[in-house]
Design a protein around this motif. Structure first.
Motif, PDB file in Angstrom:
ATOM      1  N   SER A 106       0.822  -1.204   0.000  1.00 33.29           N
ATOM      2  CA  SER A 106       0.000   0.000   0.000  1.00 33.29           C
ATOM      3  C   SER A 106       0.862   1.262   0.000  1.00 33.29           C
ATOM      4  CB  SER A 106      -0.932  -0.033   1.210  1.00 33.29           C
ATOM      5  OG  SER A 106      -1.728   1.119   1.259  1.00 33.29           O
ATOM      6  N   CYS A 120      -0.900   1.103   7.492  1.00 28.04           N
ATOM      7  CA  CYS A 120      -1.902   1.166   6.428  1.00 28.04           C
ATOM      8  C   CYS A 120      -3.177   0.432   6.816  1.00 28.04           C
ATOM      9  CB  CYS A 120      -1.342   0.578   5.134  1.00 28.04           C
ATOM     10  SG  CYS A 120      -0.122   1.648   4.364  1.00 28.04           S
ATOM     11  N   ASN A 178      -6.850   2.142   6.771  1.00 31.97           N
ATOM     12  CA  ASN A 178      -7.944   1.599   5.990  1.00 31.97           C
ATOM     13  C   ASN A 178      -9.199   1.364   6.799  1.00 31.97           C
ATOM     14  OD1 ASN A 178      -6.436   1.651   3.706  1.00 31.97           O
ATOM     15  ND2 ASN A 178      -5.791  -0.490   3.820  1.00 31.97           N
ATOM     16  N   LYS A 179      -9.003   1.136   8.096  1.00 29.60           N
ATOM     17  CA  LYS A 179     -10.150   0.875   8.967  1.00 29.60           C
ATOM     18  C   LYS A 179     -10.979   2.125   9.213  1.00 29.60           C
ATOM     19  CE  LYS A 179      -8.829  -3.192  11.616  1.00 29.60           C
ATOM     20  NZ  LYS A 179      -8.076  -3.568  12.794  1.00 29.60           N
TER      21      LYS A 179
END
Ligand code: ZN
Ligand code: ZN
Length: 134
Positions: free
Chosen positions: A92, A128, A132-133
């Motif tokens: 990512s 990352c 993303n959460k």
């Protein structure tokens, strides 16, 4: 034996530039690119050029003194700590992290003498995953 001693033994020249590049690489664990190395070494050796940095990195890498790691950002990253750790590459953010794994202590295998052992793991780093959460 450190890298500088090894180079001296081969009779190759350890130029001021080469030494400064090695000093910088040995002091960091961030797997810098040639551009980052250039910016930092320039502080010590102001007259160094990016071309000189590339040439020295090529020399050091082709002689097995440092590692060249290609990340998904298509840039080469360099590491002077060639023993005892594997690499985790985040797909990512392209960060390359040192993975403190139990590297094999075996220095021999049926195919020859092992000089170093590098594994790469591709994944998503914790930073990352957290991003993303959100
Ligand atoms: Zn990441
Ligand atoms: Zn590393």
């Amino acid at each position: 034996m450190d890298i500088k001693t090894k180079i001296n033994k081969t009779g190759d020249r350890l130029t001021k530039q080469r030494q400064a590049i090695l000093d910088y690489l040995e002091s960091v664990y961030s797997h810098p690119t040639a551009e980052v190395i250039y910016k930092n070494v320039k502080k010590e050796v102001p007259n160094i050029s990016l071309g000189t940095v590339y040439r020295n990195l090529d020399y050091l890498h082709s002689h097995g003194y440092i590692l060249e790691i290609s990340s998904k950002d298509k840039k080469s990253h360099y590491d002077a700590h060639i023993h005892g750790h594997d690499h985790f590459i985040c797909e990512s953010c392209n960060t390359i992290l040192d993975l403190k794994s139990k590297a094999s202590n075996k220095s021999k295998c049926e195919l020859g003498k092992i000089k170093s052992n590098i594994n790469y793991y591709f994944g998503i780093c914790n930073k990352c995953l957290k991003l993303n959460k959100k």
